[in-house]
Design a protein around this motif. Structure first.
Motif, PDB file in Angstrom:
ATOM      1  N   ASP A  51       0.216  -1.042  -0.110  1.00 56.66           N
ATOM      2  CA  ASP A  51      -0.346   0.023   0.016  1.00 56.66           C
ATOM      3  C   ASP A  51       1.054   1.461  -0.044  1.00 56.66           C
ATOM      4  N   ARG A  55       0.094   2.950  -3.231  1.00 61.14           N
ATOM      5  CA  ARG A  55      -0.751   3.967  -3.016  1.00 61.14           C
ATOM      6  C   ARG A  55      -0.269   4.959  -2.576  1.00 61.14           C
ATOM      7  N   GLU A  59       2.114   7.263  -6.542  1.00 60.89           N
ATOM      8  CA  GLU A  59       1.194   8.417  -6.404  1.00 60.89           C
ATOM      9  C   GLU A  59       1.589   9.988  -6.247  1.00 60.89           C
ATOM     10  N   SER A  69      -5.099   7.613   4.233  1.00 62.74           N
ATOM     11  CA  SER A  69      -4.864   7.846   2.858  1.00 62.74           C
ATOM     12  C   SER A  69      -4.904   6.435   1.593  1.00 62.74           C
ATOM     13  N   VAL A  70      -4.228   6.101   2.323  1.00 60.25           N
ATOM     14  CA  VAL A  70      -3.368   4.373   2.050  1.00 60.25           C
ATOM     15  C   VAL A  70      -3.980   3.360   2.633  1.00 60.25           C
ATOM     16  N   SER A  72      -6.101   0.553   3.676  1.00 65.13           N
ATOM     17  CA  SER A  72      -7.074  -0.653   3.361  1.00 65.13           C
ATOM     18  C   SER A  72      -8.109  -0.727   3.965  1.00 65.13           C
ATOM     19  N   GLN A 141      -4.088  -3.348  -7.182  1.00 68.05           N
ATOM     20  CA  GLN A 141      -4.546  -1.896  -7.228  1.00 68.05           C
ATOM     21  C   GLN A 141      -4.758  -1.508  -7.973  1.00 68.05           C
TER      22      GLN A 141
END
Length: 142
Positions: A51, A55, A59, A69-70, A72, A141
């Motif tokens: 992640d 993520r 990004e 914010s990242v 799951s 992802q």
């Protein structure tokens, strides 16, 4: 054999507002690839090393990005009194390598990994590993 007999019970938890830097540091300290995220005595998510890579870093998010914010948010878990064969089958079907373990009151009591299962029951671990290694799964992802 039951999950409680092979799981890792020394589990650290981070908060949703902890930064991904804090989460990553705690992962280093614990030598783990997954960090449960808890709030008000409830498990609200998990952050994996993947992640953070996919993520966050990919990004362009910085190290001060909050874990929320990242993470799951769909927390897939098992119970500590479940049979490891059942959990192994679930890991294979879901294509995940680690799963938080809760008691019947739904309090976090551990983490069980593919490695934990393989060390306890080689056949169950082999079956799970084959399933996890297949493409796809709910946590892609993309």
């Amino acid at each position: 054999m039951k999950v409680q007999q092979c799981m890792s019970s020394n589990v650290e938890v981070c908060a949703p507002d902890d930064t991904i830097r804090d989460v990553a540091r705690k992962m280093v300290e614990c030598d783990c690839g997954v960090m449960p995220i808890g709030e008000n005595d409830r498990l609200v998510g998990v952050v994996t090393d993947r992640d953070i890579a996919i993520r966050a870093v990919a990004e362009g998010k910085g190290p001060d990005t909050p874990a929320r914010s990242v993470m799951s948010q769909e927390v897939l878990y098992c119970y500590d009194d479940e049979d490891i064969q059942e959990v192994s089958d679930n890991l294979a079907m879901l294509k995940i390598r680690r799963m938080p373990v809760v008691n019947r009151d739904k309090h976090l009591v551990g983490i069980v990994s593919l490695g934990d299962i393989t060390m306890s029951d080689g056949r169950a671990g082999e079956i799970a590993f084959r399933g996890v290694s297949q493409p796809g799964g709910p946590h892609q992802q993309a």
